[in-house]
Design a protein around this motif. Structure first.
Motif, PDB file in Angstrom:
ATOM      1  N   ALA A 177      14.713  32.861  35.185  1.00 52.82           N
ATOM      2  CA  ALA A 177      15.626  32.498  34.038  1.00 52.82           C
ATOM      3  C   ALA A 177      15.571  33.579  33.030  1.00 52.82           C
ATOM      4  CB  ALA A 177      15.068  31.233  33.816  1.00 52.82           C
ATOM      5  N   LYS A 178      14.524  33.903  32.626  1.00 45.29           N
ATOM      6  CA  LYS A 178      14.075  35.115  31.477  1.00 45.29           C
ATOM      7  C   LYS A 178      15.118  36.175  31.748  1.00 45.29           C
ATOM      8  CE  LYS A 178      10.359  37.474  33.295  1.00 45.29           C
ATOM      9  NZ  LYS A 178      10.173  36.713  34.574  1.00 45.29           N
ATOM     10  N   GLU A 179      15.677  36.355  32.881  1.00 47.74           N
ATOM     11  CA  GLU A 179      16.675  37.741  33.062  1.00 47.74           C
ATOM     12  C   GLU A 179      17.859  37.220  32.711  1.00 47.74           C
ATOM     13  OE1 GLU A 179      16.275  38.860  37.088  1.00 47.74           O
ATOM     14  OE2 GLU A 179      14.228  38.952  36.807  1.00 47.74           O
ATOM     15  N   VAL A 180      18.463  35.971  32.699  1.00 47.39           N
ATOM     16  CA  VAL A 180      19.828  35.578  32.515  1.00 47.39           C
ATOM     17  C   VAL A 180      20.024  34.634  31.311  1.00 47.39           C
ATOM     18  CG1 VAL A 180      20.235  36.266  34.944  1.00 47.39           C
ATOM     19  CG2 VAL A 180      19.353  33.954  34.520  1.00 47.39           C
ATOM     20  N   PRO A 181      19.454  35.166  30.072  1.00 45.16           N
ATOM     21  CA  PRO A 181      19.779  33.865  29.093  1.00 45.16           C
ATOM     22  C   PRO A 181      21.265  33.636  28.908  1.00 45.16           C
ATOM     23  CG  PRO A 181      18.860  35.910  28.256  1.00 45.16           C
ATOM     24  CD  PRO A 181      18.914  35.951  29.645  1.00 45.16           C
ATOM     25  N   GLU A 182      21.995  34.738  28.998  1.00 44.29           N
ATOM     26  CA  GLU A 182      23.463  34.528  28.369  1.00 44.29           C
ATOM     27  C   GLU A 182      24.451  33.635  29.601  1.00 44.29           C
ATOM     28  OE1 GLU A 182      25.378  38.273  27.711  1.00 44.29           O
ATOM     29  OE2 GLU A 182      23.867  39.072  26.343  1.00 44.29           O
ATOM     30  N   GLU A 183      23.792  34.058  30.498  1.00 45.17           N
ATOM     31  CA  GLU A 183      24.494  33.282  31.774  1.00 45.17           C
ATOM     32  C   GLU A 183      24.189  31.675  31.731  1.00 45.17           C
ATOM     33  OE1 GLU A 183      24.617  37.413  32.605  1.00 45.17           O
ATOM     34  OE2 GLU A 183      22.892  36.068  32.113  1.00 45.17           O
ATOM     35  N   ILE A 184      22.784  31.384  31.331  1.00 49.01           N
ATOM     36  CA  ILE A 184      22.508  30.192  31.322  1.00 49.01           C
ATOM     37  C   ILE A 184      23.083  29.438  30.007  1.00 49.01           C
ATOM     38  CG2 ILE A 184      20.527  28.656  30.661  1.00 49.01           C
ATOM     39  CD1 ILE A 184      18.709  30.692  32.258  1.00 49.01           C
ATOM     40  N   ARG A 185      23.056  30.067  28.884  1.00 52.00           N
ATOM     41  CA  ARG A 185      23.715  29.405  27.816  1.00 52.00           C
ATOM     42  C   ARG A 185      25.441  29.277  28.109  1.00 52.00           C
ATOM     43  NH1 ARG A 185      23.124  26.257  24.689  1.00 52.00           N
ATOM     44  NH2 ARG A 185      21.140  26.949  24.748  1.00 52.00           N
ATOM     45  N   PHE A 186      26.095  30.251  28.841  1.00 52.16           N
ATOM     46  CA  PHE A 186      27.480  30.036  29.144  1.00 52.16           C
ATOM     47  C   PHE A 186      27.653  28.613  29.918  1.00 52.16           C
ATOM     48  CE2 PHE A 186      31.513  30.602  31.506  1.00 52.16           C
ATOM     49  CZ  PHE A 186      32.088  31.365  30.661  1.00 52.16           C
ATOM     50  N   VAL A 187      26.974  28.464  30.858  1.00 54.19           N
ATOM     51  CA  VAL A 187      27.000  27.224  31.482  1.00 54.19           C
ATOM     52  C   VAL A 187      26.596  25.891  30.732  1.00 54.19           C
ATOM     53  CG1 VAL A 187      26.114  25.636  33.530  1.00 54.19           C
ATOM     54  CG2 VAL A 187      26.230  28.283  33.777  1.00 54.19           C
ATOM     55  N   LEU A 188      25.539  25.919  29.915  1.00 55.16           N
ATOM     56  CA  LEU A 188      25.208  24.913  29.162  1.00 55.16           C
ATOM     57  C   LEU A 188      26.268  24.306  28.136  1.00 55.16           C
ATOM     58  CD1 LEU A 188      21.379  25.457  28.719  1.00 55.16           C
ATOM     59  CD2 LEU A 188      22.549  24.023  30.462  1.00 55.16           C
ATOM     60  N   LEU A 224      46.355  21.081  36.187  1.00 46.97           N
ATOM     61  CA  LEU A 224      46.210  22.108  37.089  1.00 46.97           C
ATOM     62  C   LEU A 224      45.379  23.229  36.196  1.00 46.97           C
ATOM     63  CD1 LEU A 224      49.829  22.342  38.563  1.00 46.97           C
ATOM     64  CD2 LEU A 224      47.712  21.740  39.852  1.00 46.97           C
ATOM     65  N   PRO A 225      45.690  23.615  34.833  1.00 48.12           N
ATOM     66  CA  PRO A 225      44.809  24.452  34.335  1.00 48.12           C
ATOM     67  C   PRO A 225      43.455  24.342  34.424  1.00 48.12           C
ATOM     68  CG  PRO A 225      46.721  24.252  33.001  1.00 48.12           C
ATOM     69  CD  PRO A 225      46.711  23.136  34.042  1.00 48.12           C
ATOM     70  N   TRP A 226      42.996  22.832  34.282  1.00 50.84           N
ATOM     71  CA  TRP A 226      41.584  22.482  34.435  1.00 50.84           C
ATOM     72  C   TRP A 226      41.177  22.625  35.770  1.00 50.84           C
ATOM     73  CZ3 TRP A 226      37.856  21.622  31.184  1.00 50.84           C
ATOM     74  CH2 TRP A 226      38.203  21.530  29.832  1.00 50.84           C
ATOM     75  N   GLY A 227      41.997  22.490  36.895  1.00 47.69           N
ATOM     76  CA  GLY A 227      41.439  22.941  38.188  1.00 47.69           C
ATOM     77  C   GLY A 227      41.068  24.269  38.266  1.00 47.69           C
ATOM     78  N   ALA A 228      41.933  25.154  37.678  1.00 49.49           N
ATOM     79  CA  ALA A 228      41.604  26.689  38.022  1.00 49.49           C
ATOM     80  C   ALA A 228      40.245  26.791  37.128  1.00 49.49           C
ATOM     81  CB  ALA A 228      42.829  27.238  37.326  1.00 49.49           C
ATOM     82  N   LYS A 229      40.101  26.372  35.888  1.00 46.12           N
ATOM     83  CA  LYS A 229      39.019  26.674  35.186  1.00 46.12           C
ATOM     84  C   LYS A 229      37.613  26.235  35.946  1.00 46.12           C
ATOM     85  CE  LYS A 229      36.741  25.877  30.792  1.00 46.12           C
ATOM     86  NZ  LYS A 229      36.957  25.450  29.331  1.00 46.12           N
ATOM     87  N   LEU A 230      37.577  24.838  36.197  1.00 46.81           N
ATOM     88  CA  LEU A 230      36.452  24.387  36.700  1.00 46.81           C
ATOM     89  C   LEU A 230      35.938  24.793  38.043  1.00 46.81           C
ATOM     90  CD1 LEU A 230      36.786  20.610  35.370  1.00 46.81           C
ATOM     91  CD2 LEU A 230      35.340  22.542  34.463  1.00 46.81           C
ATOM     92  N   MET A 231      37.093  25.032  39.055  1.00 49.90           N
ATOM     93  CA  MET A 231      36.651  25.599  40.192  1.00 49.90           C
ATOM     94  C   MET A 231      36.062  26.966  39.969  1.00 49.90           C
ATOM     95  SD  MET A 231      36.931  23.475  42.724  1.00 49.90           S
ATOM     96  CE  MET A 231      36.467  24.646  43.948  1.00 49.90           C
ATOM     97  N   THR A 232      36.553  27.716  39.067  1.00 44.68           N
ATOM     98  CA  THR A 232      35.976  29.085  38.886  1.00 44.68           C
ATOM     99  C   THR A 232      34.328  29.011  38.265  1.00 44.68           C
ATOM    100  OG1 THR A 232      38.019  30.085  38.467  1.00 44.68           O
ATOM    101  CG2 THR A 232      36.338  31.205  37.700  1.00 44.68           C
ATOM    102  N   LEU A 233      34.620  28.049  37.199  1.00 44.07           N
ATOM    103  CA  LEU A 233      33.262  27.731  36.489  1.00 44.07           C
ATOM    104  C   LEU A 233      31.830  27.085  37.465  1.00 44.07           C
ATOM    105  CD1 LEU A 233      31.468  27.349  34.034  1.00 44.07           C
ATOM    106  CD2 LEU A 233      32.349  24.981  33.688  1.00 44.07           C
ATOM    107  N   GLU A 234      32.675  26.240  38.390  1.00 45.65           N
ATOM    108  CA  GLU A 234      31.723  25.627  39.451  1.00 45.65           C
ATOM    109  C   GLU A 234      31.420  26.817  40.110  1.00 45.65           C
ATOM    110  OE1 GLU A 234      32.390  23.164  43.679  1.00 45.65           O
ATOM    111  OE2 GLU A 234      32.953  22.047  41.845  1.00 45.65           O
ATOM    112  N   CYS A 235      32.109  27.537  40.801  1.00 45.60           N
ATOM    113  CA  CYS A 235      31.642  28.479  41.847  1.00 45.60           C
ATOM    114  C   CYS A 235      30.647  29.501  41.127  1.00 45.60           C
ATOM    115  CB  CYS A 235      32.661  29.325  42.070  1.00 45.60           C
ATOM    116  SG  CYS A 235      32.564  30.497  44.052  1.00 45.60           S
ATOM    117  N   GLY A 236      30.747  29.893  39.769  1.00 46.27           N
ATOM    118  CA  GLY A 236      29.900  30.779  38.912  1.00 46.27           C
ATOM    119  C   GLY A 236      28.433  29.880  39.039  1.00 46.27           C
ATOM    120  N   ILE A 237      28.439  28.805  38.556  1.00 42.97           N
ATOM    121  CA  ILE A 237      27.159  27.875  38.565  1.00 42.97           C
ATOM    122  C   ILE A 237      26.543  27.926  39.864  1.00 42.97           C
ATOM    123  CG2 ILE A 237      26.306  25.596  38.421  1.00 42.97           C
ATOM    124  CD1 ILE A 237      28.511  25.126  36.179  1.00 42.97           C
ATOM    125  N   ARG A 238      27.308  27.894  41.086  1.00 39.55           N
ATOM    126  CA  ARG A 238      26.883  27.797  42.306  1.00 39.55           C
ATOM    127  C   ARG A 238      26.023  29.274  42.510  1.00 39.55           C
ATOM    128  NH1 ARG A 238      30.845  26.391  46.864  1.00 39.55           N
ATOM    129  NH2 ARG A 238      28.902  26.352  48.030  1.00 39.55           N
TER     130      ARG A 238
END
Length: 371
Positions: free
Chosen positions: A186-197, A307-321
């Motif tokens: 987790a200490k290696e990815v603070p920016e990515e963690i903040r992006f999700v939160l 539809l734009p929410w579908g595009a954004k959230l599927m991309t965000l979800e995949c990044g989270i995974r």
């Protein structure tokens, strides 16, 4: 996750009536989940035919009985719809070949589950759209798929992977992985963690609308990449939607969004140089145009609006995974080099950030029908 390659034994080949003498079975395609083979058959009339034979990865799909019941129900329904419209159901949908004993799959001595489909000739699968026209054709294919299945009772389908595209659940799993931090990454990815939160509230946008009834429950494919469409070699149009293992109840917006996530981008999913990664608005418009043309009135006003929410959230979800898997030690997504899941995560988050900058333009594309 890829299963160990296990070639079909004589008892597996004998379990299905191919209508002729089996000349051989060769590894086929580029799939990473199931083991897939093309079976070559010489029929008594001299005609040569091919079949697709697959060993289902029961590590991923733990209940092949229910999985195949889903597929049989949906493909039978599609066959009737396609025939009624004057189409060719032999080429425009998959056809399950039962075993000689009438079952939907064969269980070998080692417990492996095998299923069979006739090979759809005259088609091609592409890993990536080479032109906006090809991406629009993909949109038409998945839009038509939605329209043909709009009156199929989605609630009768089994969930082959529980909460597969429940973005709230993916966020909860990420939080648990972050709390455990089993490898101290987790200490290696603070920016990515903040992006999700920072986007935690976004994760509930579509699921909340489903629960209130504003968005309808649909029959959804849940893996709408371009390579899950057979394109006609002659016309370039979508011929048949394949890989139905994840067909289950869900949101149409997830299917639409996953196509955009995968296809409306300028770089590979694991590109380490983020300067090469951009959300491509013209490709987004091309797919949206094809999708809306084919889906027609099957989509509700609320679905179109989101539809734009579908595009954004599927991309965000995949990044989270991808980020969750990185924190857990790369235990789900197969990697070929250290840090690959982190690169995958970063490309998805870069696309999300691009979409946020193009948010009003994305809505305008939808309002204009992709024009």
């Amino acid at each position: 996750m890829a299963s160990n390659i296990l070639r079909p034994t004589e008892d597996v080949l004998a379990a299905f009536d191919f209508g002729g003498e089996v000349a051989g079975a060769l590894r086929y395609g580029e799939g990473h989940i199931n083991d897939t083979f093309a079976v070559y058959v010489q029929r008594p009339d001299g005609e040569a035919r091919r079949f697709i034979l697959q060993r289902i990865n029961t590590g991923v799909f733990t209940d092949p009985e229910r999985l195949m019941e889903n597929i049989r129900g949906v493909t039978d329904f599609l066959r009737n719809k396609i025939a009624a419209a004057g189409g060719d159901p032999e080429r425009e949908t998959l056809t399950v070949v039962p075993t000689r004993g009438g079952r939907l799959f064969y269980t070998d001595a080692a417990g492996g589950a095998w299923r069979c489909y006739p090979f759809i000739e005259g088609g091609v699968c592409l890993q990536k759209a080479e032109t906006p026209g090809q991406f629009a054709a993909a949109g038409r294919s998945f839009g038509r798929f939605l329209r043909l299945l709009e009156d199929y009772p989605a609630d009768t389908l089994y969930e082959t992977i529980e909460k597969f595209h429940d973005t709230r659940d993916r966020l909860a799993k990420f939080r648990a992985a972050l709390e455990a931090d089993v490898l101290g990454r987790a200490k290696e990815v603070p920016e990515e963690i903040r992006f999700v939160l920072d986007r935690a509230a976004d994760c509930a946008v579509l699921m909340d609308q489903l629960e209130t009834g504003r968005l309808p429950l649909r029959v959804t494919h849940n893996d709408t990449k371009l390579n899950n469409i057979i394109l006609d070699k002659q016309t370039g149009e979508g011929l048949c939607v394949i890989d139905l293992d994840t067909i289950m109840p869900g949101l149409a917006l997830n299917d639409y969004g996953d196509s955009i996530r995968f296809g409306a981008t300028t770089a590979a999913e694991d590109e380490p140089d983020l300067s090469k990664v951009h959300f491509d608005l013209p490709l987004y418009a091309a797919y949206t145009r094809g999708y809306l043309e084919a889906a027609g009135e099957a989509l509700t006003a609320a679905e179109k609006e989101n539809l734009p929410w579908g595009a954004k959230l599927m991309t965000l979800e995949c990044g989270i995974r991808f980020l969750t898997d990185y924190l857990q030690g790369d235990t789900y997504f197969k990697i070929h080099r250290p840090g690959q899941n982190l690169d995958r995560c970063r490309t998805q988050f870069k696309l999300v950030a691009d979409m946020e900058r193009e948010w009003e333009a994305m809505h305008e594309v939808v309002r204009a029908g992709g024009r």
